[in-house]
Design a protein around this motif. Structure first.
Motif, short mmCIF file in Angstrom:
data_model
loop_
_atom_site.label_atom_id
_atom_site.label_comp_id
_atom_site.label_asym_id
_atom_site.label_seq_id
_atom_site.Cartn_x
_atom_site.Cartn_y
_atom_site.Cartn_z
N PHE A 284 -47.32 37.80 -9.53
CA PHE A 284 -46.05 36.55 -10.92
C PHE A 284 -45.28 37.32 -10.25
O PHE A 284 -44.40 36.32 -9.86
N GLN A 285 -44.44 38.08 -10.03
CA GLN A 285 -43.38 38.90 -9.52
C GLN A 285 -43.65 37.86 -8.29
O GLN A 285 -41.88 37.42 -7.12
N ALA A 286 -44.21 37.92 -7.09
CA ALA A 286 -44.64 37.05 -5.89
C ALA A 286 -43.98 35.56 -6.30
O ALA A 286 -42.92 35.59 -5.14
N GLY A 287 -44.62 35.29 -6.69
CA GLY A 287 -44.75 33.89 -7.10
C GLY A 287 -42.92 33.58 -7.73
O GLY A 287 -42.26 32.38 -7.11
N VAL A 288 -42.71 34.54 -8.66
CA VAL A 288 -41.15 34.01 -8.75
C VAL A 288 -40.42 34.48 -7.78
O VAL A 288 -39.34 33.47 -7.44
N ILE A 289 -40.69 34.76 -6.65
CA ILE A 289 -39.83 35.53 -5.14
C ILE A 289 -39.84 34.35 -4.12
O ILE A 289 -39.11 34.07 -4.03
N ILE A 290 -40.58 34.03 -3.92
CA ILE A 290 -40.75 32.43 -3.37
C ILE A 290 -40.53 31.45 -3.53
O ILE A 290 -39.79 30.46 -2.97
N ALA A 291 -40.52 31.36 -5.28
CA ALA A 291 -39.78 30.38 -6.13
C ALA A 291 -38.12 30.38 -5.57
O ALA A 291 -37.49 29.40 -5.27
N VAL A 292 -38.06 31.64 -5.67
CA VAL A 292 -36.33 32.07 -5.63
C VAL A 292 -36.49 31.50 -3.99
O VAL A 292 -34.98 30.55 -4.16
N ALA A 293 -36.90 31.90 -2.93
CA ALA A 293 -36.28 31.47 -1.93
C ALA A 293 -36.12 30.03 -1.69
O ALA A 293 -35.20 29.99 -1.25
N ILE A 294 -37.07 29.50 -2.28
CA ILE A 294 -37.46 27.94 -1.94
C ILE A 294 -36.06 27.28 -3.14
O ILE A 294 -35.30 26.34 -2.17
N ILE A 295 -35.06 27.77 -3.69
CA ILE A 295 -34.66 27.38 -5.09
C ILE A 295 -33.49 27.56 -4.19
O ILE A 295 -32.34 26.85 -4.15
N LEU A 296 -33.07 28.73 -3.03
CA LEU A 296 -32.16 29.23 -2.76
C LEU A 296 -31.67 27.95 -1.30
O LEU A 296 -30.27 28.03 -1.25
#
Length: 150
Positions: free
Chosen positions: A39-51
């Motif tokens: 869950f945490q890793a999925g959020v972090i990867i999504a944040v990288a793409i959102i950035l």
């Protein structure tokens, strides 16, 4: 539109996005041994793409990671998660009983480690795909509103 004043932001983002992604994979694979996981890793990867989308624009992000891919990624995540559970049931165990995956005796834990890694991979795919799908839906709607108002 002249984007010369965004040069520093773009350079910093290009340096940060790979580091953020690497940290996401660290969180993913460290989740078996400590805090973290899919869950945490999925959020972090999504944040990288959102950035990436915030710095370079949503259309550029949609070209790099298409919306169809994000929806498919979310679906694959659910299928991996459910598939591990059904695999355990087909092996004679209960849903998500990891020791049943490889018919291990009660003292062995290899199936448990493999099962947890597969489950966490499914959660990673599901969470990152769902978050990006939601972001693209909202970002597209905001772009439509902005075009209508101006």
């Amino acid at each position: 539109m002249n984007t010369d004043h965004h040069v520093i932001l773009r350079v910093i983002a290009k340096m940060l996005i790979p580091v953020i992604t690497m940290f996401a994979f660290y969180v993913q694979f460290h989740g078996d041994f400590g805090p973290g996981g899919g869950f945490q890793a999925g959020v972090i990867i999504a944040v990288a793409i959102i950035l990436y989308a915030l710095v370079f624009g949503v259309p550029a992000a949609m070209r790099a990671v298409p919306p169809g891919f994000t929806r498919s990624l979310a679906a694959v995540g659910v299928m991996i998660y459910a598939g591990v559970g059904f695999w355990a049931m087909l092996q004679g165990g209960h849903y998500l009983e990891y020791q049943a995956l490889f018919h291990e005796p009660p003292g062995e834990h290899h199936g448990q480690h493999i099962g947890i890694l597969l489950i966490e991979l499914g959660v990673l795919c599901g969470v990152s795909g769902a978050m990006l799908t939601i972001f693209y839906a909202f970002a597209g709607r905001v772009a439509e509103i902005r075009d209508e108002d101006w």
